[in-house]
Write an enzyme that holds these catalytic residues in place. Structure first.
Site, PDB file in Angstrom:
ATOM      1  N   GLY A  15       0.863  -1.197   0.000  1.00  0.00           N
ATOM      2  CA  GLY A  15       0.393   0.102   0.033  1.00  0.00           C
ATOM      3  C   GLY A  15       0.674   1.318   0.021  1.00  0.00           C
ATOM      4  O   GLY A  15       1.718   1.467   0.209  1.00  0.00           O
ATOM      5  N   ARG A  76       0.470  -5.116  -5.833  1.00  0.00           N
ATOM      6  CA  ARG A  76       1.106  -6.101  -4.621  1.00  0.00           C
ATOM      7  C   ARG A  76       0.946  -7.205  -5.412  1.00  0.00           C
ATOM      8  O   ARG A  76       0.297  -7.737  -6.142  1.00  0.00           O
ATOM      9  CB  ARG A  76      -0.162  -6.469  -4.058  1.00  0.00           C
ATOM     10  CG  ARG A  76      -0.332  -5.661  -2.987  1.00  0.00           C
ATOM     11  CD  ARG A  76      -1.256  -6.028  -1.418  1.00  0.00           C
ATOM     12  NE  ARG A  76      -1.883  -4.681  -1.186  1.00  0.00           N
ATOM     13  CZ  ARG A  76      -1.606  -3.927  -0.406  1.00  0.00           C
ATOM     14  NH1 ARG A  76      -1.188  -4.424   0.238  1.00  0.00           N
ATOM     15  NH2 ARG A  76      -1.810  -2.456   0.408  1.00  0.00           N
ATOM     16  N   ASP A 107       5.345  -5.088   5.857  1.00  0.00           N
ATOM     17  CA  ASP A 107       5.606  -6.107   6.438  1.00  0.00           C
ATOM     18  C   ASP A 107       5.949  -6.754   5.398  1.00  0.00           C
ATOM     19  O   ASP A 107       6.796  -7.744   5.524  1.00  0.00           O
ATOM     20  CB  ASP A 107       4.656  -6.655   7.836  1.00  0.00           C
ATOM     21  CG  ASP A 107       3.398  -6.635   7.556  1.00  0.00           C
ATOM     22  OD1 ASP A 107       2.909  -6.318   6.851  1.00  0.00           O
ATOM     23  OD2 ASP A 107       2.905  -6.912   8.573  1.00  0.00           O
ATOM     24  N   THR A 129       4.154   2.321   5.870  1.00  0.00           N
ATOM     25  CA  THR A 129       2.547   1.763   6.045  1.00  0.00           C
ATOM     26  C   THR A 129       2.413   2.765   6.953  1.00  0.00           C
ATOM     27  O   THR A 129       2.939   3.506   7.800  1.00  0.00           O
ATOM     28  CB  THR A 129       2.785   0.764   6.198  1.00  0.00           C
ATOM     29  OG1 THR A 129       1.600   0.182   6.454  1.00  0.00           O
ATOM     30  CG2 THR A 129       3.658   0.192   7.691  1.00  0.00           C
ATOM     31  N   ASP A 131      -0.134   1.915   8.677  1.00  0.00           N
ATOM     32  CA  ASP A 131      -0.254   0.605   9.422  1.00  0.00           C
ATOM     33  C   ASP A 131       0.041   1.365  10.842  1.00  0.00           C
ATOM     34  O   ASP A 131      -0.686   0.467  12.106  1.00  0.00           O
ATOM     35  CB  ASP A 131      -0.650  -0.360   8.976  1.00  0.00           C
ATOM     36  CG  ASP A 131      -1.415  -0.677   8.409  1.00  0.00           C
ATOM     37  OD1 ASP A 131      -1.945   0.270   8.165  1.00  0.00           O
ATOM     38  OD2 ASP A 131      -1.893  -1.879   7.475  1.00  0.00           O
ATOM     39  N   ASP A 133       2.427  -0.623  11.972  1.00  0.00           N
ATOM     40  CA  ASP A 133       2.837  -2.512  12.424  1.00  0.00           C
ATOM     41  C   ASP A 133       4.043  -2.967  12.014  1.00  0.00           C
ATOM     42  O   ASP A 133       4.016  -3.859  12.443  1.00  0.00           O
ATOM     43  CB  ASP A 133       1.376  -2.462  11.809  1.00  0.00           C
ATOM     44  CG  ASP A 133       1.338  -2.993  10.393  1.00  0.00           C
ATOM     45  OD1 ASP A 133       1.871  -2.461   9.674  1.00  0.00           O
ATOM     46  OD2 ASP A 133       0.315  -4.094  10.451  1.00  0.00           O
ATOM     47  N   ARG A 175      -5.480  -2.954   8.605  1.00  0.00           N
ATOM     48  CA  ARG A 175      -6.093  -3.869   8.350  1.00  0.00           C
ATOM     49  C   ARG A 175      -6.077  -4.893   9.534  1.00  0.00           C
ATOM     50  O   ARG A 175      -6.731  -4.066  10.082  1.00  0.00           O
ATOM     51  CB  ARG A 175      -4.068  -4.719   7.814  1.00  0.00           C
ATOM     52  CG  ARG A 175      -4.340  -5.251   7.433  1.00  0.00           C
ATOM     53  CD  ARG A 175      -3.134  -6.907   6.525  1.00  0.00           C
ATOM     54  NE  ARG A 175      -2.643  -6.092   5.347  1.00  0.00           N
ATOM     55  CZ  ARG A 175      -2.497  -5.277   4.061  1.00  0.00           C
ATOM     56  NH1 ARG A 175      -3.353  -6.208   3.936  1.00  0.00           N
ATOM     57  NH2 ARG A 175      -2.080  -4.498   3.797  1.00  0.00           N
TER      58      ARG A 175
END
Ligand code: F6P
Length: 324
Positions: A15, A76, A107, A129, A131, A133, A175
């Site tokens: 993303g 992707r 990741d 990202t 996120d 994460d 996500r």
């Protein structure tokens, strides 16, 4: 000592995230001043497989620091997930004379970097990202812009929610990670924050909370729902039926990934990009860049991928306390 690295490639994968352009610019400029050629690879690992590769000059990265998205494009790639694709990608790097690849992404992109490193290509990851994460880093490029975009949108929903005395469920991206939800939940003063690993799927608790807040005179109720919990629209129907309070769901979606990056995203991305090129020049191999306790650091890719990260329990408890 002569620099062993003569040519590097840079790509963005997964993303997109605001600030990726600042990272690309920093990788390229730091390499060029160090006498290293930089090849821009379009559309992530798929672009590598398609050999969409061009030499980047200094001016290719002019006027991009303020732009959202990624000028290299991203994708992707299902082909790259297979071993055959990874072998072919490594062959392409060798054919192009690329000594090392800088991969900016989340990741999933790090797993791609690890796969490529197993085929003999030196890879360096930069955390990009929205996120937040990535376990080895307290910061990921794009998070700051995304939470500020989401926070402003949630403020607007709150205005209309108060006027109509409604309950609003606002679903934010992330996500399976709850960081955007937690940060917005605190910054927007949400009554409930639903995040993976913390929410026990007991809707009755939320319903009781809404009813008791109504009795206390609250005119609206904001629930921030992380994408990993999802089902905001059906949840809104159930909550409205159980509380009698009009309830609407808003899914913020991709607007959170776009827009001009904040100062923080541009700053961290710039340092991380330069740092990635620096560690390549130092002869390091198969590393990921991270940020921890005020320092830019790097880890072995496999080690980084084995680390775990969870939403901080104290911070989550504070969010609950402040909304009572
Ligand atoms: O990883 C960033 C992210 O925006 C997640 O928050 C979200 O789940 C996912 O990407 C969506 O990906 P796609 O662009 O493939 O729909």
């Amino acid at each position: 000592m002569a620099n062993a690295i003569k040519k590097i490639g840079v790509l963005t994968s997964g993303g997109d995230a605001p600030g990726m352009n600042a990272a690309i610019r920093a990788v390229a400029r730091k390499a060029i001043v160090s006498g290293i050629k930089v090849m821009g690879i379009k559309k992530g690992f798929q672009g590598l497989l398609n050999e969409e590769i061009f030499e980047m000059e200094r001016n290719h990265v002019s006027e991009i620091i303020q732009r959202g998205g990624t000028v290299l494009g991203t994708a992707r790639s299902s082909e790259f997930r297979e071993l055959e694709g990874q072998i072919r990608a490594a062959e392409i790097c060798r054919k192009q004379g690329i000594d090392a690849l800088v991969i900016i992404g989340g990741d999933g992109s790090y797993r791609g970097a690890l796969d490529l490193s197993k085929q003999g290509i030196n890879t360096i990851g930069i955390p990009g990202t929205i996120d937040l994460d990535i376990a080895c880093s307290e910061y990921t490029i794009g998070f700051d812009t995304a939470v500020n975009t989401a926070m402003q949108a949630i403020d607007k929903v709150r205005d209309t929610s108060s006027s109509h005395e409604r309950c609003s469920i606002i679903e934010v991206m992330g996500r399976n990670a709850g960081y955007i939800a937690l940060w917005c939940g605190i910054a927007n003063g949400a009554e409930d924050i639903l995040i993976p690993g913390k929410y026990n799927y007991n809707e009755q608790v939320i319903i009781d909370n809404i009813i008791s807040n109504r009795k206390k005179g609250k005119t609206h109720h904001i629930i921030i729902n992380a994408e990993g919990i999802g089902h905001s629209t059906s949840m809104a129907r159930r909550i409205e039926a159980a509380t009698g309070m009009e309830t609407r769901a808003t899914i913020l979606g991709y607007m959170q990934r776009g827009g001009s990056p904040t100062c923080k995203d541009r700053y961290y991305a710039s340092i991380m990009g330069a740092y990635a090129t620096d560690i390549l020049c130092q002869g390091k191999q198969n590393r990921v860049v991270g940020y921890q306790r005020g320092e830019f650091v790097d880890f072995d890719i496999a080690e980084a991928l084995s680390m775990q990260k969870e939403v901080n329990s104290y911070q989550f408890e504070v969010s609950r306390l402040l909304s009572q």
